[in-house]
Design a protein around this motif. Structure first.
Motif, PDB file in Angstrom:
ATOM      1  N   PRO A  16      31.621 -18.488  42.067  1.00  0.00           N
ATOM      2  CA  PRO A  16      33.062 -18.388  41.861  1.00  0.00           C
ATOM      3  C   PRO A  16      33.785 -17.728  43.041  1.00  0.00           C
ATOM      4  CG  PRO A  16      31.902 -16.818  40.474  1.00  0.00           C
ATOM      5  CD  PRO A  16      30.857 -17.622  41.165  1.00  0.00           C
ATOM      6  N   TYR A  17      33.025 -17.125  43.968  1.00  0.00           N
ATOM      7  CA  TYR A  17      33.676 -16.437  45.075  1.00  0.00           C
ATOM      8  C   TYR A  17      33.749 -17.313  46.318  1.00  0.00           C
ATOM      9  CZ  TYR A  17      33.516 -12.356  42.161  1.00  0.00           C
ATOM     10  OH  TYR A  17      33.720 -11.507  41.143  1.00  0.00           O
ATOM     11  N   CYS A  18      32.575 -17.821  46.771  1.00  0.00           N
ATOM     12  CA  CYS A  18      32.602 -18.605  47.992  1.00  0.00           C
ATOM     13  C   CYS A  18      32.524 -20.105  47.729  1.00  0.00           C
ATOM     14  CB  CYS A  18      31.493 -18.166  48.951  1.00  0.00           C
ATOM     15  SG  CYS A  18      29.846 -18.456  48.288  1.00  0.00           S
ATOM     16  N   GLY A  19      32.316 -20.459  46.476  1.00  0.00           N
ATOM     17  CA  GLY A  19      32.313 -21.870  46.124  1.00  0.00           C
ATOM     18  C   GLY A  19      31.072 -22.622  46.547  1.00  0.00           C
ATOM     19  N   THR A  20      30.037 -21.902  47.000  1.00  0.00           N
ATOM     20  CA  THR A  20      28.814 -22.577  47.433  1.00  0.00           C
ATOM     21  C   THR A  20      28.085 -23.167  46.234  1.00  0.00           C
ATOM     22  OG1 THR A  20      28.653 -20.782  49.004  1.00  0.00           O
ATOM     23  CG2 THR A  20      26.777 -22.289  48.872  1.00  0.00           C
ATOM     24  N   GLU A  21      27.569 -24.362  46.452  1.00  0.00           N
ATOM     25  CA  GLU A  21      26.788 -24.989  45.383  1.00  0.00           C
ATOM     26  C   GLU A  21      25.434 -24.283  45.304  1.00  0.00           C
ATOM     27  OE1 GLU A  21      25.406 -29.386  44.447  1.00  0.00           O
ATOM     28  OE2 GLU A  21      27.387 -29.288  45.430  1.00  0.00           O
ATOM     29  N   GLN A  22      25.004 -23.963  44.094  1.00  0.00           N
ATOM     30  CA  GLN A  22      23.769 -23.197  43.937  1.00  0.00           C
ATOM     31  C   GLN A  22      22.579 -24.126  43.759  1.00  0.00           C
ATOM     32  OE1 GLN A  22      23.759 -19.791  44.203  1.00  0.00           O
ATOM     33  NE2 GLN A  22      25.902 -20.109  44.769  1.00  0.00           N
ATOM     34  N   HIS A  23      21.466 -23.751  44.386  1.00  0.00           N
ATOM     35  CA  HIS A  23      20.238 -24.525  44.230  1.00  0.00           C
ATOM     36  C   HIS A  23      19.274 -23.803  43.302  1.00  0.00           C
ATOM     37  CE1 HIS A  23      21.987 -26.028  47.987  1.00  0.00           C
ATOM     38  NE2 HIS A  23      21.544 -27.199  47.489  1.00  0.00           N
ATOM     39  N   LYS A  24      18.273 -24.575  42.896  1.00  0.00           N
ATOM     40  CA  LYS A  24      17.351 -24.001  41.907  1.00  0.00           C
ATOM     41  C   LYS A  24      16.430 -22.959  42.542  1.00  0.00           C
ATOM     42  CE  LYS A  24      14.344 -25.354  38.129  1.00  0.00           C
ATOM     43  NZ  LYS A  24      14.763 -24.172  37.396  1.00  0.00           N
ATOM     44  N   ARG A  25      16.365 -21.766  41.895  1.00  0.00           N
ATOM     45  CA  ARG A  25      15.400 -20.745  42.307  1.00  0.00           C
ATOM     46  C   ARG A  25      14.152 -20.924  41.466  1.00  0.00           C
ATOM     47  NH1 ARG A  25      20.936 -20.163  43.152  1.00  0.00           N
ATOM     48  NH2 ARG A  25      21.532 -18.047  43.735  1.00  0.00           N
ATOM     49  N   LYS A  26      13.040 -20.754  42.128  1.00  0.00           N
ATOM     50  CA  LYS A  26      11.794 -20.874  41.372  1.00  0.00           C
ATOM     51  C   LYS A  26      10.932 -19.654  41.649  1.00  0.00           C
ATOM     52  CE  LYS A  26       8.026 -23.872  40.659  1.00  0.00           C
ATOM     53  NZ  LYS A  26       7.121 -24.578  41.531  1.00  0.00           N
ATOM     54  N   PHE A  27      10.263 -19.185  40.613  1.00  0.00           N
ATOM     55  CA  PHE A  27       9.369 -18.030  40.760  1.00  0.00           C
ATOM     56  C   PHE A  27       7.978 -18.451  40.349  1.00  0.00           C
ATOM     57  CE2 PHE A  27       7.533 -14.340  38.299  1.00  0.00           C
ATOM     58  CZ  PHE A  27       7.040 -13.678  39.415  1.00  0.00           C
ATOM     59  N   GLU A  28       7.010 -18.131  41.178  1.00  0.00           N
ATOM     60  CA  GLU A  28       5.633 -18.468  40.851  1.00  0.00           C
ATOM     61  C   GLU A  28       4.828 -17.184  40.853  1.00  0.00           C
ATOM     62  OE1 GLU A  28       3.344 -21.231  43.383  1.00  0.00           O
ATOM     63  OE2 GLU A  28       4.455 -22.758  42.240  1.00  0.00           O
ATOM     64  N   ARG A  29       4.101 -16.958  39.774  1.00  0.00           N
ATOM     65  CA  ARG A  29       3.301 -15.736  39.704  1.00  0.00           C
ATOM     66  C   ARG A  29       2.296 -15.703  40.840  1.00  0.00           C
ATOM     67  NH1 ARG A  29       1.118 -15.379  33.748  1.00  0.00           N
ATOM     68  NH2 ARG A  29      -0.177 -16.878  34.815  1.00  0.00           N
ATOM     69  N   PRO A  30       1.990 -14.569  41.408  1.00  0.00           N
ATOM     70  CA  PRO A  30       2.568 -13.276  41.097  1.00  0.00           C
ATOM     71  C   PRO A  30       3.803 -12.939  41.921  1.00  0.00           C
ATOM     72  CG  PRO A  30       0.718 -13.032  42.572  1.00  0.00           C
ATOM     73  CD  PRO A  30       0.854 -14.498  42.318  1.00  0.00           C
ATOM     74  N   THR A  31       3.901 -13.451  43.175  1.00  0.00           N
ATOM     75  CA  THR A  31       4.955 -12.925  44.062  1.00  0.00           C
ATOM     76  C   THR A  31       5.613 -13.993  44.921  1.00  0.00           C
ATOM     77  OG1 THR A  31       3.185 -12.379  45.611  1.00  0.00           O
ATOM     78  CG2 THR A  31       4.066 -10.575  44.305  1.00  0.00           C
ATOM     79  N   PHE A  32       5.593 -15.257  44.478  1.00  0.00           N
ATOM     80  CA  PHE A  32       6.171 -16.298  45.349  1.00  0.00           C
ATOM     81  C   PHE A  32       7.510 -16.781  44.818  1.00  0.00           C
ATOM     82  CE2 PHE A  32       1.500 -16.598  45.610  1.00  0.00           C
ATOM     83  CZ  PHE A  32       1.371 -16.142  46.907  1.00  0.00           C
ATOM     84  N   PHE A  33       8.469 -16.925  45.757  1.00  0.00           N
ATOM     85  CA  PHE A  33       9.806 -17.355  45.368  1.00  0.00           C
ATOM     86  C   PHE A  33      10.178 -18.604  46.165  1.00  0.00           C
ATOM     87  CE2 PHE A  33       9.639 -12.890  44.396  1.00  0.00           C
ATOM     88  CZ  PHE A  33      10.180 -12.846  43.131  1.00  0.00           C
ATOM     89  N   TYR A  34      10.899 -19.514  45.502  1.00  0.00           N
ATOM     90  CA  TYR A  34      11.332 -20.743  46.179  1.00  0.00           C
ATOM     91  C   TYR A  34      12.814 -20.950  45.924  1.00  0.00           C
ATOM     92  CZ  TYR A  34       6.330 -21.499  46.081  1.00  0.00           C
ATOM     93  OH  TYR A  34       4.977 -21.343  46.233  1.00  0.00           O
ATOM     94  N   LEU A  35      13.520 -21.458  46.951  1.00  0.00           N
ATOM     95  CA  LEU A  35      14.913 -21.834  46.791  1.00  0.00           C
ATOM     96  C   LEU A  35      15.003 -23.310  47.145  1.00  0.00           C
ATOM     97  CD1 LEU A  35      17.883 -21.102  46.346  1.00  0.00           C
ATOM     98  CD2 LEU A  35      18.028 -20.604  48.789  1.00  0.00           C
ATOM     99  N   ASN A  36      15.406 -24.083  46.174  1.00  0.00           N
ATOM    100  CA  ASN A  36      15.499 -25.524  46.375  1.00  0.00           C
ATOM    101  C   ASN A  36      14.165 -26.086  46.877  1.00  0.00           C
ATOM    102  OD1 ASN A  36      16.811 -27.902  46.203  1.00  0.00           O
ATOM    103  ND2 ASN A  36      17.775 -27.770  48.232  1.00  0.00           N
TER     104      ASN A  36
END
Lengths: 840, 80
Positions: A148-168
């Motif tokens: 709502p502030y910068c209007g950027t389209e958000q992509h899917k965040r993904k979390f994989e156990r134990p410590t891995f993160f993914y964006l789009n």
């Protein structure tokens, strides 16, 4: 002293700055000791972190091994890693903030609403509502497509156990995540329930790792002189090693893949350092494949710091051994093996009145001797052959002499599970040969002990206060009556009941020699009144145990019992008089003549009754269960009688004359009635046996006086097993429409539904055998289930209520004086002192 | 259905204590009000007698003929 009331406790995370401030040393060498066994500077055993070797001095505080409690150090990680225990929380943060401007994606209006709601919640201190609110907000933020502030389209965040993160779909590395979290403004954090002053989200990504003092992870020196490091040290060495390699590779400009691999390895080591049981992570192991015990494993579970060390403690001055029985002890005594008595000590506080006795103990070279002398200044010295004279010479009032355990010392005796207060009682020591603890046969009941290998613990109270408390409050002789129902918890059992029956049945006469011998065993050297035939009646012998002014009337299992002026006039002493079925006589004697009398009485009763039963001899044989023709006829008659009645019920069901009971269908009514009707067969058989059998049958005799077994055992062996029950009903399952394939489908006949007409003596028919097995399995399964479930429930209740007490104004209070009940039980009556008339 | 308007025979009688009665009670048991057993202000019986947080209710119990009075402090739901 009034304890302070804790208003609240706040848990926060450490910032890298705080860690550096706490730390006394930056560790740079991934090693512990050098070749000379000396701690390496900048290594994991750096002397600035405290010392564990005697002789060395702490370089931070100057303290020695005992006085310095250690200092924290730190490792600077060249690449940041995720704190594994906060991974889920980080995921939540990534989901609720914008991927570009990193603000919490709450629109202005929504944020204002949240602020308003928060204000109200804070006013009411409603934590539940607070949690719900934040959960709601995060749930909403997850679904937003646009910031709502910068209007950027958000992509899917993904979390994989134990410590891995993914964006789009693409990996985001910890350093990127840290930048992202760093960028979230303080004022935004409040609306998702984070206090930025306590915890900045970027602190959840570790760039500095706190290293615990060496005292937390001491190394142990083996007999061979080899050093063995603590699991935590091992893990820290590995973290530092990878950290170092990573640093070198980065400086050398190694390819990105190699750096990423090392980085991931560093993450793995840090993850297992915190918790070696993190789901989705391979367990770090020793060379011996034993899993490493890292931080979480130290605290968690049954063997963890909390349950093992804080809730449960080990004590000195305790002993444990197998128990066995001894009929020559009183209920108040415990037989202690010489081996144990000569090792355990009791302090003798030296005064001017007992100094001579204390000196004697020190001088004594053999058994009741002193083991240690503790001088007034607190120095403990072992008594040896050589220093004996010196110790005696310097002994003065105020010293403490630790002497061996002796007869009549007070000790606490305990059997686990310690379910109620009678599971720990104070006994008087009786030193004995052998290796087992001995207790009086009747003292086993409150401990729920038997002698098939049970072990019990013994503790020696070390202060006079503790000894006094044990003497006044914990001796079995004072605890005769159960606090639950007011009936004695120490009474005669089995052989004793049988013996008392033989003595008191009326037609037992003993010669003068026999009577004198029996009474001499219990320390009575007078003879009772002689009867007309010149012999001594058993009743008059047992009367020697009663006080001369004792009067009692009551009922045993058969009829009245009268004791007048200490003489047993009428009736036999059976299990209702002095055993598990009531023991009204013991209860009356205890109330009238007190603990010391009852202690003696139970001992004398045991000795006398056992003597009598040994003298006569008692055995149960197959003969006692022999099935006579008469019994066969009676059984046929009983079976016919109940089956006829049962068939009438079935008939009534079939021709619809049987009306349904309230709340039942007609079919249910029939099964219930049938079950009740068929179960009567055993009762009828029991009545028949009661009529025809007599006391020449030992099995029947033992059952009828309550010594061992019941009439039911005789019925099942000699008459019939009767109706079997599965889940409280007639057996009905197994095959479709029938219990066994032997029967016709939907057969309602009693014998097709578990009415077993054979007996153990003659043997069971195959169908009877299977039907009986069904009932037996059902009752065995139910029994084990019920004990486990009810035991757990009882434990929970006791734990919840254990520190309630009855105050002197009869109100029930909690540990902080809080009112639980204005008056105990609603009437202020202690069930222990309620006189239960067991005949009623 | 309004359960407050019904007349449940199984529920004991709840009575709000006056300030002076409350003082006597607290003195008798030598405690502060927070040491009393609690009852929520949205309890049906408390709503019925219009009890307010901070007041003490006396509950007249009849346990199989044994009559005695129990006391509870009214508290606001969610304050514990």
């Amino acid at each position: 002293m009034q304890a302070e009331i804790i208003d609240n406790i706040k848990f926060t995370t450490l910032s890298p700055d705080t860690i550096k401030k706490m730390s006394v040393a930056k560790l740079i060498v991934a090693d512990t000791y050098n070749e000379d066994g000396y701690p390496i500077d900048g290594g994991l055993m750096d002397q600035r972190l405290g010392v564990i070797d005697p002789g060395l001095k702490c370089k931070t505080c100057g303290g020695r091994a005992k006085s310095c409690m250690g200092h924290f150090g730190h490792i600077e990680l060249v690449r940041p890693v995720i704190h594994p225990e906060f991974a889920r929380f980080i995921y939540m943060l990534l989901q609720s903030t914008c991927e570009k401007c990193n603000r919490v994606m709450l629109s202005k209006e929504l944020a204002d609403d949240v602020k308003l709601a928060l204000k109200e919640i804070n006013l009411n201190a409603d934590e539940q509502k607070e949690e719900l609110l934040f959960n709601d907000i995060v749930k909403k933020l997850k679904t937003l497509k646009k910031c709502p502030y910068c209007g950027t389209e958000q992509h899917k965040r993904k979390f994989e156990r134990p410590t891995f993160f993914y964006l789009n779909g693409e990996t985001i590395k910890p350093d990127t995540i840290r930048d992202w979290l760093e960028n979230i403004p303080d004022e935004d954090l409040i609306s998702i329930g984070i206090d930025p002053k306590a915890t900045r989200p970027e602190w959840l990504i570790l760039s500095v790792l706190l290293v615990p003092p060496v005292n937390v992870r001491p190394s142990i020196t083996l007999e061979s002189g080899e050093r063995s490091e603590d699991d935590l040290t091992h893990k820290l060495v590995e973290i530092m090693r990878i950290n170092e390699r990573l640093s070198q590779d980065i400086d050398a400009g190694a390819p990105q893949i190699i750096i990423d691999d090392l980085w991931e390895l560093l993450q793995y080591h840090v993850t297992t350092y915190f918790n070696n049981e993190t789901p989705g992570v391979p367990v770090a192991r020793h060379r011996s494949t034993k899993p490493l015990k890292t931080l979480a494993q130290r605290l968690k579970g049954k063997e963890g710091r909390l349950r093992y060390n804080l809730s449960g403690k080990r004590v000195n001055f305790s002993a444990r051994s197998v128990i066995s029985s001894d009929a020559s002890l009183t209920i108040n005594q415990v037989g202690v093996p010489m081996k144990i008595a000569s090792v355990m000590t009791i302090p003798l506080y030296v005064t001017k009145w007992n100094i001579e006795a204390a000196k004697k103990f020190i001088m004594n070279p053999d058994y009741p001797k002193a083991l240690n002398v503790i001088s007034k200044s607190g120095i403990r010295k072992r008594v040896t052959e050589t220093n004996r004279e010196d110790l005696v010479a310097s002994l003065e009032p105020g010293d403490i002499v630790e002497r061996q355990l002796m007869d009549n010392d007070i000790v606490l005796f305990n059997r686990q599970p310690t379910l109620h207060r009678l599971s720990i009682m104070a006994h008087r020591v009786k030193v004995m040969p052998g290796k087992t603890f001995r207790i009086q046969v009747s003292a086993a009941y409150p401990y729920n002990a038997d002698y098939d290998g049970d072990e019990m613990n013994l503790h020696v109270p070390q202060t006079l206060e503790a000894q006094a408390e044990a003497i006044y409050m914990m001796q079995p002789k004072n605890l005769m009556l159960s606090a639950r129902h007011g009936q004695p918890v120490f009474y005669a059992e089995e052989d004793e009941i049988a013996g008392l029956y033989f003595i008191t049945k009326g037609d037992t006469y003993y010669t003068k020699d026999e009577a004198a011998l029996m009474l001499s065993y219990i320390g009575i050297f007078d003879l009772p009144e002689e009867s007309e035939n010149g012999l001594y009646n058993g009743k008059s012998i047992i009367s020697m145990l009663f006080p001369k002014d004792f009067n009692f009337t009551g009922n045993n299992l058969k009829g009245p019992v009268v004791i007048k002026n200490g003489k047993l006039i009428e009736g036999i002493l059976d299990s209702k008089m002095i055993g598990e079925k009531g023991s009204t006589l013991i209860s009356k004697l205890f109330i009238d003549y007190g603990p010391d009398f009852i202690e003696r009485f139970i001992l004398n009763l045991t000795k006398l009754s056992l003597r009598a039963v040994y003298k006569r001899g008692l055995t149960v044989s197959v003969k006692d269960y022999l099935v006579t023709n008469e019994m066969i006829n009676e059984r046929e008659r009983i079976i016919k009688e109940v089956e006829d009645k049962a068939n009438k019920i079935i008939e009534g069901y079939n021709d619809r004359t049987l009306d349904a009971l309230p709340g039942y269908t007609r079919k249910q009514t029939m099964t219930t009635l049938l079950f009740a009707q068929l179960s009567e067969a055993r009762d009828i058989a029991g009545k028949y046996l009661n009529k025809t059998m007599n006391t020449t049958n030992n099995a029947f005799l033992l059952a009828s006086i309550g010594a061992r077994g019941s009439i039911m055992n005789v019925i099942q062996m000699s008459m019939l097993l009767g109706q079997q029950s599965v889940r409280g009903k007639r057996p009905s399952r197994g095959y479709s429409g029938r219990v066994l394939p032997y029967f016709r489908k939907n057969d309602k006949d009693p014998r097709a539904k578990g009415f077993v007409t054979s007996c153990f003596f003659e043997g069971l028919t195959p169908t009877d055998f299977f039907e009986h097995a069904m009932g037996a399995r059902d009752s065995a399964a139910t029994k084990s289930l019920v004990t486990a479930v009810s035991g757990y429930m009882y434990r929970r209740l006791v734990n919840a209520m254990m520190d309630f007490y009855i105050s002197d104004d009869k109100s029930v209070r909690g540990s902080g004086m809080e009112l639980i009940q204005p008056i105990y039980g609603g009437d202020g009556v202690d069930p222990m002192y309620v006189n239960v008339e067991s005949d009623k | 259905m309004n359960y407050l308007s019904s007349n449940p025979i199984l529920v004991e009688k709840h009575v709000i204590l006056s300030d002076s009665e409350a003082d006597v009670l607290l003195k008798k048991f030598k405690i502060t009000p927070d040491k009393l057993p609690k009852i929520y202000d949205n309890d049906p019986q408390i709503l019925k007698i219009k009890g307010k947080p901070g007041q003490i209710v006396a509950i007249e119990r009849d346990d199989d003929g044994k009559k005695y009075t129990y006391y509870r402090l009214i508290i606001k739901k969610g304050s514990i």
